[in-house]
Design an enzyme around this catalytic site. Structure first.
Site, PDB file in Angstrom:
ATOM      1  N   THR A  15      13.548 -91.556  -5.027  1.00 31.35           N
ATOM      2  CA  THR A  15      14.235 -90.642  -4.106  1.00 31.35           C
ATOM      3  C   THR A  15      15.440 -89.949  -4.728  1.00 31.35           C
ATOM      4  O   THR A  15      15.695 -88.773  -4.453  1.00 31.35           O
ATOM      5  CB  THR A  15      14.702 -91.454  -2.872  1.00 31.35           C
ATOM      6  N   ASP A  59       7.013 -92.577  -8.132  1.00 34.16           N
ATOM      7  CA  ASP A  59       7.545 -93.441  -7.080  1.00 34.16           C
ATOM      8  C   ASP A  59       7.511 -94.858  -7.657  1.00 34.16           C
ATOM      9  O   ASP A  59       6.532 -95.236  -8.309  1.00 34.16           O
ATOM     10  CB  ASP A  59       6.627 -93.335  -5.859  1.00 34.16           C
ATOM     11  N   SER A  60       8.539 -95.633  -7.404  1.00 35.85           N
ATOM     12  CA  SER A  60       8.582 -96.938  -8.079  1.00 35.85           C
ATOM     13  C   SER A  60       7.489 -97.881  -7.581  1.00 35.85           C
ATOM     14  O   SER A  60       7.195 -98.878  -8.226  1.00 35.85           O
ATOM     15  CB  SER A  60       9.959 -97.577  -7.949  1.00 35.85           C
TER      16      SER A  60
HETATM   17  N1  ASP Z   1       9.570 -95.146  -2.581  1.00 37.90           N
HETATM   18  C1  ASP Z   1      10.765 -94.811  -3.313  1.00 37.90           C
HETATM   19  C2  ASP Z   1      10.654 -95.482  -4.671  1.00 37.90           C
HETATM   20  O1  ASP Z   1      10.841 -96.660  -4.774  1.00 37.90           O
HETATM   21  C3  ASP Z   1      11.976 -95.258  -2.580  1.00 37.90           C
HETATM   22  C4  ASP Z   1      13.252 -95.026  -3.355  1.00 37.90           C
HETATM   23  O2  ASP Z   1      13.332 -94.232  -4.244  1.00 37.90           O
HETATM   24  O3  ASP Z   1      14.234 -95.683  -3.025  1.00 37.90           O
HETATM   25  O4  ASP Z   1      10.396 -94.814  -5.639  1.00 37.90           O
END
Ligand code: ASP
Length: 345
Positions: A15, A59-60
């Protein structure tokens, strides 16, 4: 003339690196080469900043050991060129990546700070700017020419945590991470207050060693009241399985179910390592404290003390990836190799 400290930022996705299209409201990744356009505050910094971005930021939730290996290699290749490193990463699996990197980077003597955010850096209420700016400050921070935080850490919402002690506990709040079994390494307020006793000590002359091989033949088995022995049988018979992270109740307890034990025991006899960790957010496994865990001791399950799930999984991947003899792996699981567990006598 004081030398300007240098920090390498590695943008991996998540994000923090998204900007909102003002017309459509859609989130898309922005080009990190133009980081200073998004965060003009960086121009005021007396830190020389270089940014690199993964070719395809992710995305992680989609991170894999191959990605961790790529980060480790980037740090290795740039190790002598920078004073510290900041890895911008999605928060969802950040604790896994930080734990993995802590094992892959042996004899690290420079800061590797993971950060991210709950809101994109371009949005008005973003937590990303503060997280990024303070992470850079921490990555560059020195006392008497020595880095203050020579280890892998996570910075999020005013707190710096040891990477392999941290887990994500909140999907909504800016304060998304916790380190339940280890003190925070630093607290950012008007100034950044470092807990120098909690931070790994800088040892001069250490030479970084990098191991990127991870063995993924590992499973997490979470006990619950009523778990059927059939399920345990299926899991313990997975072909090629090397290790089970057994998430037990409280201080390391499980049901007294002879059939279930027999499957665990036959896995142990085949050379599968079983590491007992607690499902609780904090506290430690003490095998043998209750009758309901004594049997684990007897059959050769290893007590994981206060290790997190993230550190347990990545430590096992790392130790098996190094192809070490089984006895050595078992000894190292009881040993703190990067500050990831509190050793018990
Ligand atoms: N889904 C996103 C990720 O982990 C959430 C974030 O960036 O905090 O890449």
């Amino acid at each position: 003339m004081p030398v300007t400290p240098s920090v390498l930022i590695i943008y991996t996705g998540g994000t923090i690196g998204m900007v909102e299209d003002p017309k459509t409201g859609e989130l898309h990744a922005f080009d990190f080469k133009h980081l200073a356009d998004q965060v003009p505050e960086l121009k005021k910094f007396e830190v020389s900043i270089t940014t690199i971005s993964l070719e395809k930021p992710i995305d992680s939730s989609d991170m894999r050991p191959g990605n961790w290996a790529e980060f480790a290699r980037l740090i290795q290749e740039n190790y002598t060129l920078y004073d510290g490193f900041v890895i911008l990463h999605g928060s969802d699996t950040m604790a896994f990546s930080a734990s993995a990197l802590s094992f892959m980077l042996e004899d690290l003597s420079k800061p590797v700070i993971f950060t991210g955010s709950q809101l994109p850096i371009g949005t008005i209420r973003t937590d990303g700017k503060e997280n990024l700016i303070t992470s850079i400050e921490i990555a560059a921070a020195k006392i008497d020419g020595k880095p203050i935080v020579p280890e892998v850490a996570i910075y999020f919402e005013y707190q710096l945590y040891r990477g392999n002690r941290t887990h994500k506990f909140n999907a909504d709040h800016f304060q998304a991470f916790q380190s339940s079994n280890y003190p925070v390494l630093a607290q950012a307020g008007v100034t950044i207050k470092y807990d120098v006793n909690a931070i790994q000590h800088y040892v001069p002359g250490k030479k970084l060693k990098v191991s990127t091989q991870m063995d993924t033949n590992i499973v997490i088995l979470k006990l619950f009241p009523g778990i059927s022995a059939k399920v345990v049988k299926a899991i313990t018979s997975i072909d090629g399985l090397k290790a089970i992270v057994l998430e037990t109740f409280g201080a390391g307890n499980g049901p007294i179910d002879l059939e279930l034990f027999s499957y665990l025991e036959s896995a142990l006899n085949k050379g599968v390592v079983i590491l007992n960790i607690t499902q609780c957010n904090s506290g430690s496994v003490v095998q043998g404290k209750y009758q309901t865990s004594s049997v684990f001791n007897r059959i050769g399950i290893i007590g994981g003390a206060d290790i997190t799930t993230e550190a347990a999984v990545t430590k096992l991947m790392y130790l098996f990836g190094k192809n070490l003899p089984l006895d050595e792996i078992k000894t190292l699981l009881r040993t703190s190799i990067r500050g990831e567990i509190t050793e018990t006598a």
